[in-house]
Design an enzyme around this catalytic site. Structure first.
Site, PDB file in Angstrom:
ATOM      1  N   HIS A 489      19.057  22.764  29.465  1.00  0.00           N
ATOM      2  CA  HIS A 489      20.054  22.488  30.499  1.00  0.00           C
ATOM      3  C   HIS A 489      21.358  21.980  29.880  1.00  0.00           C
ATOM      4  O   HIS A 489      22.442  22.525  30.155  1.00  0.00           O
ATOM      5  CB  HIS A 489      19.483  21.449  31.478  1.00  0.00           C
ATOM      6  CG  HIS A 489      20.433  21.028  32.557  1.00  0.00           C
ATOM      7  ND1 HIS A 489      20.353  21.515  33.843  1.00  0.00           N
ATOM      8  CD2 HIS A 489      21.490  20.166  32.556  1.00  0.00           C
ATOM      9  CE1 HIS A 489      21.323  20.979  34.583  1.00  0.00           C
ATOM     10  NE2 HIS A 489      22.026  20.153  33.811  1.00  0.00           N
ATOM     11  N   GLU A 490      21.246  20.955  29.061  1.00  0.00           N
ATOM     12  CA  GLU A 490      22.459  20.381  28.468  1.00  0.00           C
ATOM     13  C   GLU A 490      23.120  21.349  27.500  1.00  0.00           C
ATOM     14  O   GLU A 490      24.352  21.364  27.364  1.00  0.00           O
ATOM     15  CB  GLU A 490      22.142  19.053  27.776  1.00  0.00           C
ATOM     16  CG  GLU A 490      21.628  17.969  28.710  1.00  0.00           C
ATOM     17  CD  GLU A 490      22.532  17.713  29.907  1.00  0.00           C
ATOM     18  OE1 GLU A 490      23.756  17.952  29.806  1.00  0.00           O
ATOM     19  OE2 GLU A 490      22.024  17.275  30.946  1.00  0.00           O
ATOM     20  N   HIS A 493      25.386  23.561  29.404  1.00  0.00           N
ATOM     21  CA  HIS A 493      26.699  22.918  29.559  1.00  0.00           C
ATOM     22  C   HIS A 493      27.510  23.044  28.269  1.00  0.00           C
ATOM     23  O   HIS A 493      28.720  23.307  28.300  1.00  0.00           O
ATOM     24  CB  HIS A 493      26.513  21.431  29.861  1.00  0.00           C
ATOM     25  CG  HIS A 493      26.182  21.105  31.282  1.00  0.00           C
ATOM     26  ND1 HIS A 493      26.897  21.590  32.355  1.00  0.00           N
ATOM     27  CD2 HIS A 493      25.211  20.303  31.813  1.00  0.00           C
ATOM     28  CE1 HIS A 493      26.391  21.102  33.478  1.00  0.00           C
ATOM     29  NE2 HIS A 493      25.368  20.330  33.182  1.00  0.00           N
ATOM     30  N   HIS A 496      29.108  26.288  27.921  1.00  0.00           N
ATOM     31  CA  HIS A 496      30.243  26.394  28.836  1.00  0.00           C
ATOM     32  C   HIS A 496      31.507  25.839  28.174  1.00  0.00           C
ATOM     33  O   HIS A 496      32.617  26.347  28.383  1.00  0.00           O
ATOM     34  CB  HIS A 496      29.915  25.617  30.116  1.00  0.00           C
ATOM     35  CG  HIS A 496      30.723  26.012  31.310  1.00  0.00           C
ATOM     36  ND1 HIS A 496      30.594  25.380  32.527  1.00  0.00           N
ATOM     37  CD2 HIS A 496      31.667  26.955  31.499  1.00  0.00           C
ATOM     38  CE1 HIS A 496      31.419  25.919  33.396  1.00  0.00           C
ATOM     39  NE2 HIS A 496      32.085  26.879  32.796  1.00  0.00           N
TER      40      HIS A 496
END
Length: 696
Positions: A489-490, A493, A496
């Site tokens: 998940h991180e 990010h 991104h």
């Protein structure tokens, strides 16, 4: 210095500040890639650097306002983009250290700076002359011949000024500035209070009976935690999720589970200097007043007006769509847990400190899935490698460990990210994975430096911070399934931020609407559970055997297990957040009484608690980020479930064509277009909740 290192430095604007030579912020950093010289930066350097950077930024803004030339896109909008780079450099270092490796000196600086920086930004965003120039450029936008990114920057800049009070009268501007300053101070105090309660607590267990039921990986983590606190030979239950959650899961000592859970649940409400209840009440009241000043009925209306959701009504509709079926599912789960507990001689009701314990037993019974058996297949280093490999297969990235570069803590690791096909430098990725007392709880992505092209290409320096249990010396760090998904998940990010490819820094990377920012992260989680990834990277820590295919299928089948409980915990938090910020006239509220009343109105199932109770709900009260916005994870989950289905529909979870669209329209595009348009360009249509409900 290599060619790529030189190129990474070449475009950095002069960010030196008029400071004594021994202050690292007095010069441009000639370190590889412009990485902060962490070993040279001391707490006493921070405040002088901040004050100098604020002064420099004020001078830059004054020059824009005083420009005798008629306002245009270059001398006003782009000039604003160029201003404040020294401030961004100082802030990038300080705020990351304040979250990941803080101390009393840094916390004192944080308390001093929060109102100072709030006043600074209020003065800029409410400056009459500055807004007049921005407004003049905006008024003639159709005649300027702007490209799509320039038009988006102009629109977002103009909207940002209005939402910051630029059109208010003198008295209202002064009041809004005072509110912002007070909210900044309260948010800082809230966060520091939670960290104080978390880091100061430890349940020391001296006798073997207190360790009944605990698997080896947890015993090792608890022994290390005790040793770190000066109690070698004992075991400590701390409030780090990597310790408290497995302890609540495996401990057969109900009395100790209750004691540990009580400490976990009462963070921020223990009385004394670290109690957050009065802070919450004041923040809710001030936020409501701020919204009224800006012309909105409630703070929720203000915050959501600039998101995909647009209105509190739309958010409530989505949350209630899952709330009713989640409660029904949770009731059945509770009955299953109670039946098992009764079979073991426990005839009382299932309490919050029992839920994880009996849920694990039911999971083992139903799916033959034992976390203690599964965990040796989830070695931290191999899960990191898996996350890197997925990024390579989807986006053509390569990761090289840079052991020659130093981070801000000995546990920190650094990788250079390049484009595999060309060797082009993409950025630096910093990983900080282990829990410690100097780090706030949870997991997050941040940036020491963002991406931009204005004035020359500047590539990002991105960090992931987690709180996994640190292993004994010489032993591999082992993760749970939830830990592994958190890492993915991180890292979503992080991608991104790393893949950002825009001209203007204020539109770069994760600078998107709050209910869109979780899409790249939540979508990336899906690849971890694919057979292609698990069979290659989930190797047993002792035998090196790949995880059996049957176990992968069991893990997938078990993904919907306990989802009633998980959804109730999450959704209740989101609904309470929305309720606080939907108050038109909060008055003198009792934060806990309000929480209790709202949960009663919702029909919160007995024996269950919110995922984040109000006094330690840092997403919502440690700053403005997720206030009236905790729903964002669910909103994004509608998109991530639908988006991964797009890959499944192709028959190739690494479909090059679809991955190209994902990179172009989602991961690389920042805030250069409306979020709904970005999703439509990737998927061909907007999502429906069907995939979400099926997933849960």
């Amino acid at each position: 210095m290599t060619a790529s290192e030189a190129l990474a430095l070449e475009a950095l604007a002069p960010e030196a500040l008029p400071l004594p030579a021994d202050n690292p912020f007095a010069a441009r950093w000639e370190t590889p890639f412009g990485l902060p010289p962490f070993s040279a930066i001391r707490p006493e350097h921070i405040q002088p650097a901040f004050e100098a950077a604020l002064a420099k930024h004020r001078e830059e803004i004054a020059a824009i306002v005083a420009d005798p030339a008629a306002p245009d896109f270059t001398n006003t909008i782009e000039a604003l983009e160029r201003a404040g780079r020294a401030l961004s450099r100082v802030g990038g270092v300080f705020y990351n250290l304040a979250g990941a490796d803080t101390n009393e000196a840094l916390q004192a600086i944080e308390r001093a700076l929060s109102p100072l920086t709030s006043r600074h930004w209020s003065a800029i965003m409410m400056d009459e002359g500055l807004f007049a120039r921005v407004d003049a450029v905006f008024a003639k936008r159709e005649a300027l011949g702007l490209d799509s990114e320039q038009a988006r920057l102009l629109e977002r800049t103009h909207r940002g000024f209005i939402r910051s009070g630029a059109q208010l009268g003198v008295e209202d501007k002064a009041r809004l500035a005072a509110i912002n300053e007070r909210l900044a101070a309260l948010g800082t105090q809230f966060s520091q209070n939670v960290l104080k309660d978390e880091s100061s607590y430890a349940l020391m267990i001296e006798d073997k009976a207190g360790l009944d039921g605990l698997p080896p990986f947890l015993l090792a983590a608890m022994a290390r935690a005790a040793a770190d606190r000066g109690h070698p030979g004992q075991h400590a239950v701390t409030l780090s999720r990597s310790v408290i959650e497995p302890f609540l899961t495996f401990s057969t000592r109900r009395d100790l589970r209750e004691e540990a859970f009580a400490a976990w649940g009462k963070r921020g409400e223990n009385g004394g200097d670290s109690d957050n209840r009065a802070i919450v009440a004041e923040m809710v009241k001030l936020r409501a007043e701020k919204a009224k000043l800006l012309g909105y009925a409630t703070f929720a209306h203000f915050k959501l007006d600039d998101t995909m959701a647009k209105t509190p009504e739309n958010v409530r509709e989505l949350l209630e769509l899952v709330w009713t079926p989640a409660k029904a599912r949770a009731a059945q789960e509770a009955a299953d847990l109670a039946a098992l507990a009764q079979a073991e001689g426990e005839n009382g009701p299932i309490r919050p400190w029992d839920w994880r314990h009996y849920a694990e037993k039911v999971r083992q019974k139903t799916y033959a899935l034992d976390e203690a058996v599964l965990k040796p297949y989830l070695q931290l280093d191999r899960i990191i490698a898996a996350a890197f490999d997925v990024a390579g297969r989807l986006f053509g990235l390569s990761f090289a460990a840079r052991t020659d570069l130093s981070g801000y803590h000995p546990d920190v690791r650094i990788w250079e990210v390049t484009e595999a096909a060309t060797g082009r430098h993409i950025g630096l990725f910093i990983g900080d994975y282990f829990a410690r007392a100097s780090k706030r709880s949870g997991a997050w992505m941040s940036a020491f430096r963002g991406q931009r092209k204005l004035g020359g290409e500047v590539r990002p320096i991105i960090v992931n911070v987690c709180n996994f249990a640190k292993p004994a010396e010489g032993k591999p760090a082992l993760l749970s399934i939830d830990d592994a998904r958190t890492l993915f998940h991180e890292f979503g990010h992080a991608l991104h931020g790393l893949l950002s490819d825009v001209t203007y820094g204020s539109l770069a990377g994760t600078s998107v609407s709050r209910d869109f920012v979780e899409l790249p992260s939540q979508l990336y989680e899906h690849w971890f559970l694919t057979k292609e990834v698990m069979q290659r990277y989930c190797l047993h820590a002792e035998t090196a055997e790949p995880i059996p295919e049957a176990l992968i299928e069991t893990i997938k089948r078990a993904q919907t297990f306990n989802q009633g409980c998980a959804t109730v915990e999450y959704t209740s938090s989101a609904l309470v957040d929305l309720a606080f910020h939907s108050l038109e006239e909060p008055g003198e509220i009792d934060a806990l009484a309000f929480e209790t009343a709202e949960l009663a109105r919702l029909g919160m199932p007995e024996g269950m608690v919110m995922r984040h109770r109000t006094p330690h709900f840092t997403h919502v009260f440690s700053g403005d980020g997720y206030s009236a916005g905790y729903y964002s994870y669910l909103w994004s989950e509608v998109m991530d479930a639908d988006a991964f289905n797009a890959f499944l529909e192709t028959g190739d979870v690494f479909s090059p064509e679809l991955a190209g669209k994902l990179k172009r329209y989602i991961y690389s595009a920042g805030d250069t277009r409306d979020a709904a348009e970005a999703y439509r360009l990737f998927r061909g249509r907007l999502p429906t909740p069907d995939a979400l409900l099926e997933k849960r």
